[in-house]
Design an enzyme around this catalytic site. Structure first.
Site, PDB file in Angstrom:
ATOM      1  N   GLY A 125      -9.975 -13.551  26.062  1.00  0.00           N
ATOM      2  CA  GLY A 125      -9.138 -12.517  26.235  1.00  0.00           C
ATOM      3  C   GLY A 125      -9.729 -11.094  26.443  1.00  0.00           C
ATOM      4  CG  ASP A 157      -6.816 -11.972  17.741  1.00  0.00           C
ATOM      5  OD1 ASP A 157      -5.933 -11.122  18.079  1.00  0.00           O
ATOM      6  OD2 ASP A 157      -7.085 -12.790  18.339  1.00  0.00           O
TER       7      ASP A 157
HETATM    8  O1  F6P Z   1      -7.673 -12.031  22.161  1.00  0.00           O
HETATM    9  C1  F6P Z   1      -7.255 -12.657  21.216  1.00  0.00           C
HETATM   10  C2  F6P Z   1      -5.474 -12.982  21.689  1.00  0.00           C
HETATM   11  O2  F6P Z   1      -5.352 -11.668  21.507  1.00  0.00           O
HETATM   12  C3  F6P Z   1      -4.869 -13.719  20.582  1.00  0.00           C
HETATM   13  O3  F6P Z   1      -4.428 -12.888  19.341  1.00  0.00           O
HETATM   14  C4  F6P Z   1      -3.573 -14.070  21.328  1.00  0.00           C
HETATM   15  O4  F6P Z   1      -2.939 -15.273  20.792  1.00  0.00           O
HETATM   16  C5  F6P Z   1      -4.447 -14.318  22.637  1.00  0.00           C
HETATM   17  O5  F6P Z   1      -5.424 -13.580  22.826  1.00  0.00           O
HETATM   18  C6  F6P Z   1      -3.233 -14.532  23.893  1.00  0.00           C
HETATM   19  O6  F6P Z   1      -4.017 -14.267  25.037  1.00  0.00           O
HETATM   20  P1  F6P Z   1      -3.887 -14.685  26.335  1.00  0.00           P
HETATM   21  O7  F6P Z   1      -2.313 -14.716  26.627  1.00  0.00           O
HETATM   22  O8  F6P Z   1      -4.614 -13.779  27.274  1.00  0.00           O
HETATM   23  O9  F6P Z   1      -4.161 -16.180  26.644  1.00  0.00           O
END
Ligand code: F6P
Length: 342
Positions: free
Chosen positions: A10, A127
Site C-alpha cells: 500500500g 499502520d
Molecule cells: O497500508 C496498509 C493498509 O493501509 C491497511 O491498513 C489496509 O487494510 C490496507 O492497506 C488496504 O490497502 P488496499 O486497499 O490498497 O489493499
C-alpha cells in the site's frame, strides 16, 4: 554502483521523500546509477523500469503516493517467481536493491536476500506495525488526517445528538485508531489488540447521556473484533499476500449501537483518504533520513538490513527483526486512551 529501487504494498505519504533522498545522495555524492523498478516487485519480475535522474527527483518531496508506482504483486505467487526476479536483477546488471515496503514486501526482500541478492530495506506503512523501529513514515500523516476528520465529526455529532463511529485503517494493529482517538478526544477506541463487548461501548455512550452529553465519538480500527460474534460483516476478498480486504466493522457497530441505545448513529469510513495526499513535515523528514541512511547502508555493504528509527537516530537492523511479527499497540499507550472512555 548500479542500484535498483522499488516501492511495494500500500502506498504511503513520504515515499517520494525516501526516493528523492536516495537519489540525491546516490547520484550526487556516490555517483551511482539508479534504476527505478515500477509497481513494486512487478517491475523486477516483468522488467518495467526507468532510469532515475535528477530531473525525475525534482519537485516530488511534498507529493503523496510514489513516483515509482506500487502493487501487491508477490513473486511467491508465481511458479519460479523468485528465480525470475533474480535473473532480472542480473540482467539489469544491478549491484544492489533498495526495497521500500511494509511487512509483506520486506518478507520478499528477506527471502531474496537469503537467495543471495544484496538488499537493503526501508520500512514503510501508515499502520506503524513494523517491529524494530520506533515509527514508520506515513503514520504521522495518517494520524493527522484521521484527527482532523474526528474534529470535524465532533461538531456535526454534537449538533445532531448522534453517535459517530469512525472506521480507520489498521489490519492487525490499532495505532492509527489509538493515536487519532487520543488526539481527537474519542469517547471509545476499539482496536484489534483489545477486543471488547458492545455493552462496554454502550456503557460509555449511556454514561455520557446521563451527564447531558448527547453525542459520542467511537473510533474503530478496521481489523478490530468484538467479543460477541455476528456483529461484523466483512468482505472475504484476499490479496496476493493472503490479506483479507477489511472494512465493515464501523457500519456494523453503528447499526448495533443505534438499535440498542436508541441514539441515531452513523458510520464514517476514512479508508484510503488516510493514505493519500501530501505528507506532514515529520514524515518528509523521517523519509529523508531513511533515504540517506539506506544509500549509505548499500555503500557500507550492510545487506539484509533495514533502516530503523531509534529515538531520534536512524540505525541499521536486520530485516528479519522488522518482519518477525506485527508491532501492536502497547498497553501503556492504550491506557492513556482509556482514561477518556467514560
Ligand atoms: O497500508 C496498509 C493498509 O493501509 C491497511 O491498513 C489496509 O487494510 C490496507 O492497506 C488496504 O490497502 P488496499 O486497499 O490498497 O489493499
Amino acid at each position: 554502483m548500479r542500484i535498483g529501487l522499488l516501492t511495494g504494498g500500500g502506498d504511503c505519504p513520504g515515499l517520494n521523500a525516501v526516493i528523492r533522498a536516495i537519489g540525491r545522495k546516490g547520484i550526487v555524492q556516490y555517483k551511482d546509477e539508479l534504476i527505478g523498478l515500477k509497481n513494486g516487485w512487478a517491475g523486477l519480475m516483468y522488467l518495467n523500469h526507468i532510469n532515475l535522474v535528477r530531473k525525475n527527483l525534482s519537485g516530488i518531496l511534498h507529493l503523496g503516493g510514489t513516483i515509482l508506482g506500487s502493487s501487491r504483486t508477490n513473486p511467491e505467487k508465481e511458479e519460479g517467481g523468485y528465480e525470475r526476479a533474480i535473473a532480472n536483477f542480473k540482467k539489469l546488471e544491478l549491484d544492489a536493491l533498495i526495497v521500500i515496503g511494509g511487512n509483506d514486501t520486506l518478507s520478499v526482500a528477506q527471502k531474496m536476500h537469503e537467495m543471495g541478492v544484496p538488499i537493503v530495506g526501508v520500512p514503510k506503512t501508515i499502520d506503524n506495525d513494523i517491529c524494530a523501529t520506533d515509527m514508520t513514515f506515513g503514520f504521522d500523516t495518517a494520524v493527522s488526517i484521521a484527527t482532523e476528520a474526528i474534529d470535524r465529526l465532533h461538531t456535526t455529532a454534537e449538533s445532531h445528538h448522534r453517535c459517530m463511529v469512525v472506521e480507520v485503517m489498521g489490519r492487525h494493529a490499532g495505532w492509527i485508531a489509538t493515536y487519532s482517538g487520543i488526539a481527537g478526544g474519542a469517547d471509545f477506541v476499539l482496536i484489534p489488540e483489545e477486543p471488547c463487548t458492545v455493552d462496554d461501548i454502550i456503557e460509555v455512550v449511556k454514561g455520557r447521556m446521563a451527564r447531558g452529553k448527547l453525542f459520542s465519538i467511537i473510533v474503530v480500527a478496521e481489523g478490530a473484533t468484538l467479543l460477541e460474534p455476528g456483529v461484523i460483516a466483512q468482505s472475504r476478498e484476499i490479496d496476493d499476500f493472503g490479506n483479507v480486504r477489511l472494512g465493515g466493522i464501523g457500519d456494523g457497530l453503528a447499526r448495533v449501537l443505534e438499535k440498542r441505545t436508541g441514539i441515531e448513529s452513523r458510520a464514517v469510513v476514512l479508508g484510503h483518504v488516510q493514505r493519500g495526499g501530501t505528507p506532514t513535515a515529520y514524515d518528509r523528514v523521517l523519509g529523508s533520513k531513511y533515504g540517506v541512511a539506506a544509500i549509505d547502508m548499500v555503500h557500507n555493504g550492510e545487506f539484509g538490513m533495514m533502516t530503523s528509527l531509534q529515538g531520534t537516530k536512524v540505525r541499521a537492523v536486520p530485516i528479519l527483526d522488522g518482519i518477525k511479527e506485527s508491532k501492536t499497540v502497547d498497553k501503556e499507550t492504550y491506557e492513556v486512551a482509556k482514561v477518556f472512555f467514560e
